[in-house]
Each structure stands twice: as structure tokens, then as C-alpha cells.
Design an enzyme around this catalytic site. Structure first.
Site, PDB file in Angstrom:
ATOM      1  N   GLU A  58       0.824  -1.207  -0.083  1.00 12.99           N
ATOM      2  CA  GLU A  58      -0.151   0.013  -0.105  1.00 12.99           C
ATOM      3  C   GLU A  58       0.817   1.098  -0.041  1.00 12.99           C
ATOM      4  O   GLU A  58       0.462   2.238  -0.715  1.00 12.99           O
ATOM      5  CB  GLU A  58      -0.983   0.047   1.249  1.00 12.99           C
ATOM      6  CG  GLU A  58      -2.166  -0.984   1.096  1.00 12.99           C
ATOM      7  CD  GLU A  58      -1.498  -2.400   1.847  1.00 12.99           C
ATOM      8  OE1 GLU A  58      -2.172  -3.467   1.938  1.00 12.99           O
ATOM      9  OE2 GLU A  58      -0.241  -2.497   2.032  1.00 12.99           O
ATOM     10  N   PRO A 261      13.977 -12.485   2.657  1.00 12.48           N
ATOM     11  CA  PRO A 261      12.687 -12.556   3.584  1.00 12.48           C
ATOM     12  C   PRO A 261      12.132 -11.389   3.795  1.00 12.48           C
ATOM     13  O   PRO A 261      12.335 -10.395   3.675  1.00 12.48           O
ATOM     14  CB  PRO A 261      13.298 -13.050   5.177  1.00 12.48           C
ATOM     15  CG  PRO A 261      14.961 -13.444   4.581  1.00 12.48           C
ATOM     16  CD  PRO A 261      15.397 -12.598   3.336  1.00 12.48           C
ATOM     17  N   GLY A 302      13.957  -1.800   1.416  1.00 10.52           N
ATOM     18  CA  GLY A 302      14.098  -0.884   0.311  1.00 10.52           C
ATOM     19  C   GLY A 302      14.963  -1.416  -0.952  1.00 10.52           C
ATOM     20  O   GLY A 302      14.967  -0.537  -1.969  1.00 10.52           O
ATOM     21  N   GLU A 303      15.586  -2.366  -0.946  1.00 15.10           N
ATOM     22  CA  GLU A 303      16.726  -2.475  -2.155  1.00 15.10           C
ATOM     23  C   GLU A 303      15.997  -3.753  -2.898  1.00 15.10           C
ATOM     24  O   GLU A 303      16.663  -3.717  -4.209  1.00 15.10           O
ATOM     25  CB  GLU A 303      17.935  -2.976  -1.454  1.00 15.10           C
ATOM     26  CG  GLU A 303      18.681  -1.754  -1.058  1.00 15.10           C
ATOM     27  CD  GLU A 303      20.076  -2.267  -0.455  1.00 15.10           C
ATOM     28  OE1 GLU A 303      21.027  -0.940  -0.313  1.00 15.10           O
ATOM     29  OE2 GLU A 303      20.379  -3.125   0.112  1.00 15.10           O
ATOM     30  N   PRO A 328       3.623  -9.185  -8.025  1.00 23.28           N
ATOM     31  CA  PRO A 328       4.589  -9.654  -9.089  1.00 23.28           C
ATOM     32  C   PRO A 328       5.181  -8.574 -10.005  1.00 23.28           C
ATOM     33  O   PRO A 328       5.955  -8.914 -10.952  1.00 23.28           O
ATOM     34  CB  PRO A 328       3.987 -10.677  -9.959  1.00 23.28           C
ATOM     35  CG  PRO A 328       2.527 -10.219  -9.845  1.00 23.28           C
ATOM     36  CD  PRO A 328       2.382  -9.410  -8.517  1.00 23.28           C
ATOM     37  N   LEU A 329       4.641  -7.103  -9.774  1.00 21.04           N
ATOM     38  CA  LEU A 329       4.954  -6.184 -10.856  1.00 21.04           C
ATOM     39  C   LEU A 329       6.354  -5.611 -10.805  1.00 21.04           C
ATOM     40  O   LEU A 329       6.825  -5.210 -11.809  1.00 21.04           O
ATOM     41  CB  LEU A 329       3.957  -5.161 -10.705  1.00 21.04           C
ATOM     42  CG  LEU A 329       2.415  -5.556 -10.954  1.00 21.04           C
ATOM     43  CD1 LEU A 329       1.480  -4.176 -10.744  1.00 21.04           C
ATOM     44  CD2 LEU A 329       2.311  -6.141 -12.403  1.00 21.04           C
TER      45      LEU A 329
END
Length: 422
Positions: A58, A261, A302-303, A328-329
């Protein structure tokens, strides 16, 4: 009724709180003041548009929206989870601030609203809290849902509670839903058709993730010519299958696996699991460790999204265990070959699109994943063709952002004239 409701919320917090603090204490202790309505915000003196995003997915929707809003728009982003908060805090465009959603209790909610004085509330995909919505509407603020969806499980639960949903969903002025099925489900739950519009899935409009050239170069050196595979956002009980599949596909002799993870508190446990399976492991936080690994554990936030650009094939976690899947985008945007397990009910419409377009490989277990990875390792062109179909699917489905901005036009107009708190 509201007193009884809050007593029930307090009981749930008393029961669940110790468990959450035990499992994820270092995240939740730091967030308690914000959850009690005392977020540390650098007020701009403006009345911000409040955008609520539960977690990472989100927050990605919020990012797409925020980057399309007028540059002078003050914005506050709230989340529920620490991972969502980390993503929200990393938004590039300057805004009012980030905060945790206050507990579903009167005094934290009132304190929060008094402090920020929002001009309106935008809910990314849903997350309906009765008391919160009651207080927001008592202040006469507009409320909109964007990128909304009604999952299979949620629909079954909500249908059983349909007589109680009127006061809850009736406090939302407008709904922008991902699909016609989502719209029909809301109408069946009692929402007037004129308040519900199909705007599409904004995740298709998300900008390409930020890439780290130095990190990519370091991983390329570690791969030493081997193709890179990524298992992203894996969930408990899933890493065992991923490690088994990697070993059956040739292990570190054939490829470099980046294992990511979903939740930070599991990094150490997954590292132990990978090492006990006989693979040479290197953690992202120790890339200068000096050895050539079979697996890199991505113990960073964030990587992952940007790293999909360097891999030959990606496995989407949360799909070999019954958790409903993940988006999956991110790999699709880079034309990367994608594999998923059978559990994608949280992304039902998207899964149907990928299936119809033959834009991914769906497997049922570790042996199926091993077969797919073995094929991609041996045949780069086959992986590229599959990834190309996924990338084309993303391009065909763009446009939801513009429709969402049109939906929010009245909310943004109210925001422009709303006075900030004294």
C-alpha cells in the site's frame, strides 16, 4: 456501544501486545508513542492530506499517488507495519511527515487529529477502522478509497457482517476499485453504486524502482559470470522449499541466489537455515566479507525492488505457503522471468491476467521451482521471452493513476481550502 467496542479493543491490545513486543520488540517499542497519537512530526503549518497505507504494498501505491500530486500539497502518510513505515519514510518528495496509525481508541485518535488537522483521508486499498472513520467524519472531512479491492476471504467475512457494515462503509464518500468484481462485491455489501467506480490497479503505474549502481556492481562481481536468481519476500515455511529448489538446480555452481525474507526479524533465522543447508552465505550487510557465496541474504530494507533488474529469474514469495502472495509487478517492470506458487488469492485479478498472458511460470512445490530455475539457467533467451510478456502486460494496464486523480479531484479541492490547526 462505542464504549464496549473500545473495551474490546483494549482487551485485544493487552492480549496481543506482549506477543508482538516479544517477537518484534525493537520495531514496536519505538512506534508506541506514534500509535498513541504522539507522532513526531515537523509541521509545515499546513493542513495535510492524510494518506493511509497499511504496509509495503500500500505504501507503494501511496508513493505513486504522491508523486503525481501538486508540488505544494502537504501530505501525511500513515502505516500500520514497521516495513510499511520504512518505505513511507523513504519517499523522495518532501511532505508533512510519516506516522503510525493511532490505536483504535478515542483519545489517541482525537489527539492525532488535533495535532495534524488533516484536510481529508485517503485509504490505500482499504483498511476500515470504525472508530477512526467515525471521528474523521464528525469533523466533516472527505474520505476516499483508492486502489480498493475486496479479497475472497474479506468478502466472506464482510458478507456475514453485512447488517453492521452500513455505518462503516457509509462513512466513505467514494471508492476507486481495481476491478469490476471488486465493485460488484462492494455493491452486494450495501454500498450505493454511484459511490463506487472502477479505476484500475495503480500498481501498474508505479515508477521504476530506484537502482543502486554500486550494489549491482558488487553483486555482479560476486556472481562472477553466474546468472542471478532472486527469491523475494519469502515467508515462514517457504525458505526450505526455495533452498531445496536452488540445490536441485545446481546450487552455487550454477547461479547466485539472492534470498530476501519479507520481515526483518527473520533475517537471522533464515541465515542460519541457509548455512545449515550447506550453502555458502554472505549477508548484504557484509558484502566485503571476502568469499564467493552461493547465496546473498538481503538483510536490508528498500533494495529488493531495484535488484530485480539484475536477475535472470525471480520467485515471488508468499505463494508456496497459503499467505495469498505478493506483488509480481516489480520484476515484471524489468522484463524478468517470474515464477510463483499456487497461493495468489490476495492478487486474484492480477494472477488471472498473468495466467492468461502466459507471463509467468506457476509451480506447486520445490521440485517444480527447481525445474523452472534449471531451464532458465540453461536458456537465457527462454527467460527473456517470458519476462518480455510480463513487461508487455504491465504496459497494457497503465492508466489507473489518471483515473484515480480524477476520482480524488473533489478531495483535493477541499484540501486546498482547508485551514490548518491553530
Amino acid at each position: 456501544m462505542w464504549i464496549l467496542y473500545q473495551i474490546a479493543v483494549i482487551l485485544v491490545l493487552l492480549l496481543a501486545g506482549p506477543v508482538l513486543l516479544l517477537l518484534r520488540g525493537r520495531h514496536y517499542w519505538a512506534s508506541l508513542s506514534s500509535r498513541f497519537g504522539l507522532a513526531d512530526l515537523d509541521s509545515t503549518g499546513e493542513s495535510p492530506l492524510w494518506i493511509h497505507a497499511v504496509s509495503v504494498g500500500e505504501a507503494g501505491v501511496a508513493k505513486t499517488l504522491i508523486e503525481a500530486l501538486p508540488a505544494g500539497q502537504a501530505i501525511l502518510v500513515s502505516t500500520v507495519t514497521p516495513t510499511g513505515q520504512a518505505q513511507a519514510a523513504g519517499l523522495e518528495r518532501a511532505h508533512y511527515g510519516t506516522a503510525y496509525l493511532p490505536f483504535e481508541l478515542g483519545w489517541p485518535i482525537r489527539r492525532f487529529l488535533d495535532r495534524i488537522g488533516p484536510s481529508g483521508l485517503v485509504l490505500c486499498e482499504g483498511d476500515y477502522w470504525p472508530l477512526l472513520l467515525r471521528h474523521v467524519k464528525r469533523r466533516g472531512l472527505p474520505v476516499a478509497v483508492i486502489n480498493g479491492r475486496v479479497g475472497d476471504r474479506s468478502f466472506r467475512r464482510m458478507r456475514r457482517l453485512r447488517p453492521l457494515l452500513g455505518p462503516l462503509l457509509g462513512r466513505i464518500d467514494t471508492f476507486g476499485m481495481q476491478t469490476e468484481d471488486d465493485r460488484e462485491r462492494l455493491i452486494e455489501l450495501g454500498v450505493e453504486p454511484e459511490r463506487v467506480r472502477v479505476t484500475g490497479n495503480m500498481k501498474f503505474d508505479a515508477p521504476a524502482p530506484v537502482r543502486d549502481a554500486d550494489l549491482e556492481a558488487r553483486l555482479s562481481t560476486l556472481a562472477a559470470g553466474r546468472p542471478v536468481l532472486i527469491a523475494g519476500s519469502t515467508m515462514p515455511g517457504e525458505e526450505e522449499a526455495v533452498l531445496e529448489a536452488f540445490g536441485a538446480a545446481g546450487g552455487g555452481e550454477a547461479a547466485l541466489l539472492i534470498l530476501a525474507p519479507r520481515h526483518p526479524e527473520r533475517w537471522d533465522g533464515v541465515a542460519d537455515l541457509a548455512e545449515s543447508s550447506g550453502h555458502r552465505l554472505l549477508r548484504r550487510s557484509d558484502l566485503d566479507g571476502g568469499h564467493s557465496p552461493d547465496i546473498v541474504l538481503l538483510d536490508s530494507m528498500g533494495e529488493l525492488a531495484g535488484l530485480y533488474a539484475v536477475c535472470r529469474g525471480a520467485f515471488i514469495g508468499g505463494t508456496l505457503v497459503p499467505t495469498g502472495g505478493h506483488n509480481p509487478l516489480e520484476p515484471a517492470r524489468f522484463g524478468v522471468a517470474i515464477s510463483v506458487g499456487p497461493s495468489m488469492h490476495n492478487f486474484r485479478a492480477m494472477a488471472e491476467q498473468f495466467g492468461r498472458a502466459e507471463a509467468w511460470e506457476q509451480v506447486t512445490d520445490a521440485s517444480g521451482l527447481a525445474e523452472v530455475w534449471t531451464r532458465w539457467i540453461a536458456d537465457d533467451e527462454a527467460a527473456r521471452r517470458l519476462g518480455g510478456r510480463a513487461e508487455a502486460l504491465v504496459e497494457r494496464n497503465r492508466g489507473a493513476l489518471q483515473r484515480t486523480l480524477e476520482l480524488l479531484a473533489p478531495v483535493l479541492e477541499d484540501s486546498a481550502t482547508h485551514e490548518a490547526p491553530a
